[in-house]
Design a protein around this motif. Structure first.
Motif, mmCIF file in Angstrom:
data_model
loop_
_atom_site.group_PDB
_atom_site.id
_atom_site.type_symbol
_atom_site.label_atom_id
_atom_site.label_comp_id
_atom_site.label_asym_id
_atom_site.label_seq_id
_atom_site.Cartn_x
_atom_site.Cartn_y
_atom_site.Cartn_z
ATOM 1 N N ILE A 180 0.856 -1.200 0.000
ATOM 2 C CA ILE A 180 0.000 0.000 0.000
ATOM 3 C C ILE A 180 0.881 1.235 0.000
ATOM 4 C CG2 ILE A 180 -1.678 1.345 1.337
ATOM 5 C CD1 ILE A 180 -2.864 -1.191 2.371
ATOM 6 N N LEU A 184 -0.719 7.509 1.246
ATOM 7 C CA LEU A 184 -2.127 7.500 1.649
ATOM 8 C C LEU A 184 -2.252 7.718 3.150
ATOM 9 C CD1 LEU A 184 -3.522 4.518 -0.451
ATOM 10 C CD2 LEU A 184 -4.066 6.936 -0.731
ATOM 11 N N ILE A 202 -8.623 3.084 4.921
ATOM 12 C CA ILE A 202 -7.540 2.792 3.968
ATOM 13 C C ILE A 202 -7.202 1.307 3.955
ATOM 14 C CG2 ILE A 202 -5.174 3.288 3.291
ATOM 15 C CD1 ILE A 202 -5.431 5.965 4.756
ATOM 16 N N THR A 203 -6.802 0.784 5.129
ATOM 17 C CA THR A 203 -6.286 -0.586 5.177
ATOM 18 C C THR A 203 -7.339 -1.597 4.722
ATOM 19 O OG1 THR A 203 -5.007 0.149 7.085
ATOM 20 C CG2 THR A 203 -5.004 -2.193 6.618
ATOM 21 N N LEU A 206 -8.369 -1.472 0.966
ATOM 22 C CA LEU A 206 -7.295 -1.815 0.032
ATOM 23 C C LEU A 206 -6.861 -3.271 0.156
ATOM 24 C CD1 LEU A 206 -5.140 1.432 -0.017
ATOM 25 C CD2 LEU A 206 -6.597 0.489 -1.817
ATOM 26 N N ARG A 208 -8.974 -5.703 0.189
ATOM 27 C CA ARG A 208 -10.135 -6.497 -0.195
ATOM 28 C C ARG A 208 -9.772 -7.782 -0.931
ATOM 29 N NH1 ARG A 208 -14.348 -3.379 -3.502
ATOM 30 N NH2 ARG A 208 -14.753 -5.446 -4.306
#
Lengths: 286, 272
Positions: A180, A184, A202-203, A206, A208
């Motif tokens: 990542i 961000l 965010i975590t 991302l 998924r």
């Protein structure tokens, strides 16, 4: 770019092995499911008569239900734990990450047979560590014969399954988190977002794809597992921890009902193959 | 970050580390205690270490034989997979041929096949082949069941080999198999290492196949041995703990020594 003929020579050893001991037996199992059997010998073609028995086989439905519960419990606990732990670890020093990831992963290297034996002791109602610990904490009234009571057996075993699985989730998630874009998080810091907000916004989104992979992996594993149940409860007490694989095993080796064992195997195969095609399709379409 | 967040997170990390290690420690502890003081005394290891239980299960309960059988089975399976899967993976990754998609899908399907669902037919087949109660009857099916994963992983590994490297070699007149052995295999050594470890791990952990195929006590691997010890001496906790430790210690050590290779192997496919 190379002679296609060579490809078949390269493939032949693996393919022959696979056909002989996996693919052909699967085809046979499908065939067997349409026949009646007489003392271990194929008798006569009966069409779907063996399959019709599924409807009234309450053990089958109980087993299927337990497999389903196992999937849900796995998604709810080890997967979530893995997500949380890897998100926390991502902000720690590399040495800490390596050491803890290794520690979390160790249970997975332990054969499930041995894991079952170890946890069997922890859950033992007389000398088990769990009841002992509850007693010390003054929670003695919550003590159980964990694996011997219908209400707790499946759940207790799932804790063992989770024990062997959450470290794997940590490892997979960590690999994904490290890819990542750090900017961000920096941008979120500037906006004054707290840890929880960054985790949620965010975590989690991302990751998924990893979640999807692990979820489907867990679902397939939940249909396949056998060792853990077999060395601990063998499906009991009663049928409280019966799953499809133990039902197949008992129907084949203990009851000797070959036609119906084949039917159960086919059902199991259809479920895992559907899950597999679903995963393949989902993971490929993104 | 709020000042309380970090300590709470550290606590979470620690709790899961305990969840992970406590059962392992429990086994180590029990394996070094005698019957009498198994449940007495503090939760620390005796000093000097008491290896009596290990000696007992190793020489009296046949665990040297179980251990050796596990070694023979796992090493054989690993060799068979290493001889077959890289070739197939290379073919899928680097050669265009008719039926590639179909054959690959056939292998992919095998990725999820549960051993118990094959056993219903496999058992009869092994009987017909005279392989029941023989090591071969465990080794070949087990290698076959691990083939899909291995081929899949090898295909991923082989895709990263530059085409130019292969072409340069074949242009010099080397046959494809010479190129494969001389040029490709050295390049993918880390991948082969991962494959070797994972296959060894999985076959060492296998329980169902040896359980149903092997009847002779002196052929059984350590997983079956440990499970049967539990039944035979239901109260010999020190002995069972020592047996369990013998069964998993090699795997834990291998993993700790070669963590990177292991993790790369197990997460193969997860990233792609």
């Amino acid at each position: 770019m190379h002679s296609p003929r060579t490809a078949y020579w390269f493939l032949a050893p693996a393919l022959i092995l696979y056909l002989a001991f996996v693919a052909v037996p699967i085809a046979q199992v499908v065939g067997y499911s349409f026949f009646s059997w007489d003392s271990g010998q194929l008798d006569q073609f009966v069409g779907f008569a063996n399959f019709a028995r599924l409807g009234t086989d309450s053990v089958f439905w109980a087993a299927l239900w337990h497999n389903a519960v196992w999937v849900v419990l796995t998604l709810a606990f080890p997967l979530l734990a893995g997500l949380l732990l890897s998100a926390i670890l991502a902000e720690r020093r590399p040495n800490t990450v390596r050491a803890l990831a290794a520690i979390y992963f160790i249970p997975r290297t332990i054969p499930l047979v041995v894991a079952g034996i170890i946890w069997g002791w922890i859950y033992n109602p007389i000398f088990g560590l769990l009841n002992y610990g509850l007693d010390i904490l003054g929670l003695g009234q919550f003590a159980h014969a964990w694996l011997a009571e219908e209400s707790t057996a499946l759940f207790s075993l799932n804790v063992v399954g989770a024990w062997t699985f959450f470290g794997f989730c940590v490892v997979i998630y960590l690999a994904a988190i490290q890819s990542i874009d750090p900017s961000l998080y920096e941008a979120a810091d500037i906006d004054g977002a707290g840890w929880g907000a960054k985790f949620r916004d965010i975590t989690v989104p991302l990751l998924r794809n990893s979640t999807l992979f692990l979820g489907l992996y867990a679902a397939i594993e939940a249909m396949r597992f056998f060792d853990l149940i077999w060395v601990t409860t063998q499906g009991g007490p009663g049928y409280a921890t019966e799953v499809l694989t133990t039902h197949v095993y008992k129907t084949f080796f203990l009851v000797g009902d070959f036609g119906y064992a084949a039917v159960l195997s086919v059902v199991l195969l259809v479920i895992v193959l559907s899950l597999a095609s679903l995963s393949f399709w989902l993971l490929r379409s993104r | 970050m709020k000042p309380t967040t970090r300590p709470i997170q550290t606590l979470v990390l620690a709790i899961f580390a305990i969840y992970s290690l406590a059962p392992v420690y429990l086994v180590v502890l029990a394996s070094m205690r005698s019957e009498a003081d198994l449940f007495a005394g503090p939760l620390t290891l005796p000093w000097p270490l008491n290896l009596e239980n290990f000696r007992r299960v190793w020489s009296e309960s046949g665990f040297s034989t179980y251990f050796w059988n596990s070694v023979v089975i796992s090493v054989s399976v690993t060799i068979i997979v290493l001889l077959t899967a890289p070739l197939a993976g290379f073919a899928f990754a680097k050669i265009r041929f008719r039926g590639r998609e179909v054959l690959f899908a056939l292998f992919l399907a095998g990725l999820v096949v549960p051993a118990p669902s094959v056993i219903v037919a496999l058992y009869g087949n092994l009987q017909a082949l005279g392989m029941i109660d023989s090591r071969l009857g465990v080794i070949l099916p087990q290698a076959a069941l691990l083939t899909p994963f291995s081929v899949f992983m090898m295909r991923t590994v082989m895709q990263d080999v530059p085409d130019e490297l292969i072409e340069a070699s074949t242009m010099d007149g080397a046959s494809l198999i010479r190129t494969f052995v001389g040029v490709v295999l050295p390049v993918v050594r880390p991948g082969l290492m991962s494959l070797m470890l994972i296959v060894f791990l999985f076959s060492w952990q296998e329980y169902l196949l040896p359980l149903v195929v092997l009847q002779t006590e002196t052929l059984k691997p350590i997983t079956v041995g440990a499970a049967s010890l539990q039944g035979r001496y239901g109260v010999d906790y020190g002995g069972i703990a020592a047996a369990g430790l013998i069964a998993f210690a090699p795997l834990v050590l291998l993993f700790l020594l070669l963590q990177r290779s292991f993790v790369r192997g197990l997460s193969a496919g997860a990233v792609k």
